[in-house]
Design an enzyme around this catalytic site. Structure first.
Site, short mmCIF file in Angstrom:
data_model
loop_
_atom_site.label_atom_id
_atom_site.label_comp_id
_atom_site.label_asym_id
_atom_site.label_seq_id
_atom_site.Cartn_x
_atom_site.Cartn_y
_atom_site.Cartn_z
N ASP A 11 0.86 -1.18 0.00
CA ASP A 11 0.00 0.00 0.00
C ASP A 11 0.90 1.23 0.00
O ASP A 11 1.74 1.39 0.90
CB ASP A 11 -0.89 0.02 1.24
N ASP A 130 -13.45 -4.05 -1.77
CA ASP A 130 -13.36 -3.73 -0.34
C ASP A 130 -14.75 -3.91 0.25
O ASP A 130 -15.71 -3.28 -0.19
CB ASP A 130 -12.88 -2.29 -0.14
#
Length: 259
Positions: A11, A130
């Protein structure tokens, strides 16, 4: 049985490796280029790179960082964040990625999945999901809702319906992230992982919650996933990828050992 994949996730925010819990409290933890090289050398099967604020900030991905990472690794490399057109996909592939991951953009513009699959092949198109656990309702009968923009916006879209839809549209793979489990190191959301894996024919990558090697073994056995995405436990040096794979192999999970 096909070998199960272990995939470190990078990330990236402002060009730096970052990690948070449940999409909050992100901290700078290093250089993504150095980390990618280290995980490649440890025996990672793939690397995933997410520019985590690109979509929310409505900007393109940091292509220079992608190029630097791609130059250090010789395994499949998936890149996501801020990709909003076929031209963006092409730029990322030319920068050295093998796969493009679309998440928020896929929800807002589902046709990008088909366009990408037609231009580059389904194997290049990964849809990131997500997911937040919610009360079951008529709109969300599975009890799992799609959330976009890095966990900032709920959509009212049922996760199981969306998984089937992205497969129909041409996606070659799903990266399934549980927001509730993300960064907690308490294990993957196995009910969610199994629900999606059993209802689509394309590979599903389990994401969110890895805390020890048993969690990864559970994701690909009990959760029926094709691969497990990991972050915190390797970023902070708790385990190497080699150690994780040896643990899984000892328990009968087919994995690919580099040496």
């Amino acid at each position: 049985m096909l070998c199960k994949r272990i995939i470190p996730c990078l990330d990236v925010r402002d060009g730096r490796l970052t990690k948070g819990i449940k999409f909050k409290g992100n901290k700078d933890i290093g250089d993504p280029v150095e980390s990618a090289k280290e995980y490649y050398e440890q025996g990672a099967d793939e690397i995933v790179f997410y520019d985590i604020t690109a979509s929310h900030e409505k900007r393109g991905i940091m292509i220079k960082v992608v190029e630097k990472v791609a130059a250090q690794i010789f395994i499949p490399f998936s890149v996501g964040g801020g990709i909003s057109s076929v031209e963006d996909m092409r730029e990322v592939l030319l920068a050295g990625a093998e796969k493009i991951s679309v998440n928020s953009t896929a929800v807002k513009k589902p046709e990008i999945i088909t366009q990408g699959a037609e231009a580059f092949g389904s194997q290049c198109v990964v849809v990131g999901m997500d997911v937040l656990k919610v009360d079951k309702s008529d709109n969300i009968p599975s009890g799992y809702e799609i959330v976009i923009y890095g966990g900032r916006k709920r959509t009212g879209i049922d996760a199981l319906w969306w998984a089937k839809e992205v497969e129909r549209l041409g996606a070659g793979e799903i990266c399934l992230n549980s927001i509730d489990a993300d960064g907690t190191k308490q294990g993957y959301e196995l009910n969610l992982t199994r629900l999606i894996s059993e209802n689509v024919k394309i590979p599903v990558i389990a994401s969110g919650g890895a805390g020890n090697p048993q969690h990864m073994a559970d994701a690909v056995t009990k959760g029926k996933a094709s691969a497990a995405l990991i972050a915190s436990i390797v970023h902070y040096g708790e385990y190497t990828i080699r150690e994780i794979k040896e643990y899984m192999k000892q328990r009968g999970v087919p994995v690919r050992l580099k040496w």
